[in-house]
Write an enzyme that holds these catalytic residues in place. Structure first.
Site, PDB file in Angstrom:
ATOM      1  N   MET A 175       8.330   2.150 -10.320  1.00  0.00           N
ATOM      2  CA  MET A 175       7.668   1.423  -9.861  1.00  0.00           C
ATOM      3  C   MET A 175       7.480   0.604  -8.676  1.00  0.00           C
ATOM      4  O   MET A 175       7.256   0.076  -8.028  1.00  0.00           O
ATOM      5  CB  MET A 175       8.457  -0.010 -11.047  1.00  0.00           C
ATOM      6  CG  MET A 175       8.052  -1.692 -10.637  1.00  0.00           C
ATOM      7  SD  MET A 175       8.722  -2.599 -11.987  1.00  0.00           S
ATOM      8  CE  MET A 175       8.488  -1.379 -13.676  1.00  0.00           C
ATOM      9  N   GLY A 176       9.043   1.727  -7.711  1.00  0.00           N
ATOM     10  CA  GLY A 176       9.070   0.563  -6.276  1.00  0.00           C
ATOM     11  C   GLY A 176       8.214   1.489  -5.741  1.00  0.00           C
ATOM     12  O   GLY A 176       7.137   0.946  -4.576  1.00  0.00           O
TER      13      GLY A 176
ATOM     14  N   TRP B 233       5.698   2.938  -6.711  1.00  0.00           N
ATOM     15  CA  TRP B 233       3.963   2.037  -6.832  1.00  0.00           C
ATOM     16  C   TRP B 233       3.487   0.735  -5.601  1.00  0.00           C
ATOM     17  O   TRP B 233       2.825   0.077  -4.969  1.00  0.00           O
ATOM     18  CB  TRP B 233       3.694   1.407  -8.392  1.00  0.00           C
ATOM     19  CG  TRP B 233       2.379   0.242  -8.192  1.00  0.00           C
ATOM     20  CD1 TRP B 233       1.720   1.054  -8.856  1.00  0.00           C
ATOM     21  CD2 TRP B 233       2.578  -1.283  -9.180  1.00  0.00           C
ATOM     22  NE1 TRP B 233       0.442  -0.466  -8.887  1.00  0.00           N
ATOM     23  CE2 TRP B 233       1.660  -1.363  -8.743  1.00  0.00           C
ATOM     24  CE3 TRP B 233       4.105  -1.720  -9.058  1.00  0.00           C
ATOM     25  CZ2 TRP B 233       1.405  -2.348  -8.872  1.00  0.00           C
ATOM     26  CZ3 TRP B 233       3.150  -3.138  -9.053  1.00  0.00           C
ATOM     27  CH2 TRP B 233       2.032  -3.830  -8.980  1.00  0.00           C
ATOM     28  N   HIS B 234       4.821  -0.271  -5.714  1.00  0.00           N
ATOM     29  CA  HIS B 234       4.498  -1.533  -4.591  1.00  0.00           C
ATOM     30  C   HIS B 234       4.243  -0.847  -3.391  1.00  0.00           C
ATOM     31  O   HIS B 234       3.236  -1.843  -2.722  1.00  0.00           O
ATOM     32  CB  HIS B 234       5.717  -2.191  -4.577  1.00  0.00           C
ATOM     33  CG  HIS B 234       6.125  -3.551  -6.157  1.00  0.00           C
ATOM     34  ND1 HIS B 234       6.594  -2.905  -7.122  1.00  0.00           N
ATOM     35  CD2 HIS B 234       5.689  -4.293  -6.475  1.00  0.00           C
ATOM     36  CE1 HIS B 234       6.699  -3.855  -7.978  1.00  0.00           C
ATOM     37  NE2 HIS B 234       6.071  -4.723  -7.758  1.00  0.00           N
ATOM     38  N   GLY B 235       4.598   0.035  -3.259  1.00  0.00           N
ATOM     39  CA  GLY B 235       3.527   0.493  -1.978  1.00  0.00           C
ATOM     40  C   GLY B 235       5.102   1.829  -1.444  1.00  0.00           C
ATOM     41  O   GLY B 235       6.114   1.629  -1.443  1.00  0.00           O
TER      42      GLY B 235
END
Length: 406
Positions: free
Chosen positions: A332-333, A335-337
């Protein structure tokens, strides 16, 4: 041609009060039709196309082209895999098509870190559309999606209210909701809720969020950058004002999307449920950006646990769940960038979930008589809220800005 497109007005989704005026007028015929038990699918498609077109006009016309190419790509993948799944169920083919559906997003996320500029393939909302497409392939493999066509899938992908920032819907839920025209009483109840959510969204985004984002946050950031030490009262101010701004701005946007969906007779899922009342970090992720956290829970966490259990990769189930938490939140981290503060944000939340599970096991075994009352609940909420605010400071990237300024 390009000059003509550039001359058109730009209507970013839910960006200005004028946008809502045009949008409400545009969808009014849909509401009238639903009131009388009719869903004008052709008119909805036309309105969605117009507003999506205006969203990607001007300087962002290339994003509109990327969106069209992307939707064609995902539709071909979903339809081909659906046809394949009618007669076969190879795990290798499933993983291949899932990977192919995610590749555009991976390219968009990796390009800035690798070449220093954004990919031409990118457009606003690609992450959320990728989750919709990949989720449809996964549920097709599981046998949950049986009735699908190219037009139905495109309609699901390009559902205008939730296009750019969610909530992330599931094809099965959306299709079932869309195909069923609500009764007059049910539709009026949806409209009533939609009006409430619309005004609450205005309060969140354009009033509270505006003051936090435009007044308080810039003041604390400017003051914090002048401080010789990273830990200062100004940095604490940045932490709380950014965290509250993030919530009110994003929750307001999500309320707009849900409200417009309700007006169009589709009950899109809620994205926030009073997250700052959470008593622990697991409860927080059941209340914050719900559609995203549940997507990762169902398609990353649970599938990893199932696969690892089937393959017997872990002898200890606590080690299995801890690994799954870390994998889930680290992804998820990413995925944010592809930046250290997003990745660190994911890792810290993964560690927090592991710690939370350890504490619950320890409390059950060694502290069975620990009191549970309003005071202890308040303490738990206070600790969770402040932990989340600290991680939002990491997520904001302001620490990176501070370090580079010294």
């Amino acid at each position: 041609m390009i000059n003509w497109i550039a001359s058109l007005p730009n209507f970013s989704a839910y960006g200005t009060p004028m946008y809502f005026c045009y949008l409400i007028l545009a969808i009014l015929p849909l509401g009238i039709g639903l009131y009388f038990g009719k869903r004008f699918s052709w008119y909805e498609a036309l309105i969605s196309f117009i507003f999506i077109f205006l969203m990607f006009d001007g300087d962002s016309w290339q994003q509109g082209i990327s969106l069209i190419a992307y939707v064609i790509w995902e539709t071909c993948l979903v339809m081909y895999y659906h046809n394949y799944r009618q007669s076969a169920n190879s795990a290798g083919i499933f993983y291949l098509f899932t990977a192919l559906s995610i590749i555009p997003l991976v390219i968009v996320k990796l390009t800035p870190a690798m070449v220093g500029h954004n990919s031409l393939l990118g457009f606003l909302g690609i992450s959320y559309l990728t989750f919709r497409a990949a989720g449809t392939i996964i549920e097709t493999r599981d046998g949950m999606v049986k009735d699908i066509s190219a037009w139905k899938f495109i309609r699901f992908m390009l559902f205008m209210p939730t296009l750019t920032s969610g909530p992330i819907d599931r094809y099965r839920r959306f299709s079932k909701d869309y195909q069923k025209v609500p009764s007059r009483d049910a539709y009026l109840a949806l409209v009533n809720k939609g009006i409430f959510y619309l005004f609450l969204g205005f309060l969140y985004k354009f009033v509270i969020g505006y003051f936090f984002g435009q007044y308080f946050l810039p003041h604390f950031e400017k003051t914090a950058l002048l401080q010789p030490h990273m830990i200062s009262w100004s940095m604490v101010g940045v932490m709380y004002t950014y965290g509250l701004y993030l919530f009110f701005d994003f929750a307001g946007y999500s309320l707009f999307a849900v409200a417009i969906s309700y007006f169009m007779g589709v009950k899109s899922p809620m994205n926030f449920k009073q997250p700052f009342k959470s008593k622990n970090i697991k409860e927080f992720w059941n209340r914050w950006h719900i559609s995203l956290s549940f997507w990762f829970r169902d398609y990353i966490f649970m599938r990893f646990v199932f696969l690892a259990t089937k393959k017997r990769w872990f002898k200890n189930r606590n080690a299995l769940s801890s690994t799954a938490y870390m994998l889930n939140m680290t992804l998820m981290g990413f995925w944010h960038g592809i930046t250290w503060y997003y990745i660190l944000y994911g890792i810290v939340h993964g560690l927090a979930l592991v710690t939370n599970d350890w504490w619950l096991r320890y409390k059950r075994k060694h502290l069975p008589n620990l009191p549970h009352n309003k005071l202890t609940t308040g303490v738990a909420i206070f600790i969770t809220f402040n932990f989340v605010m600290v991680t939002f400071l990491i997520f904001s990237g302001f620490l990176n800005t501070y370090l580079l300024s010294k």
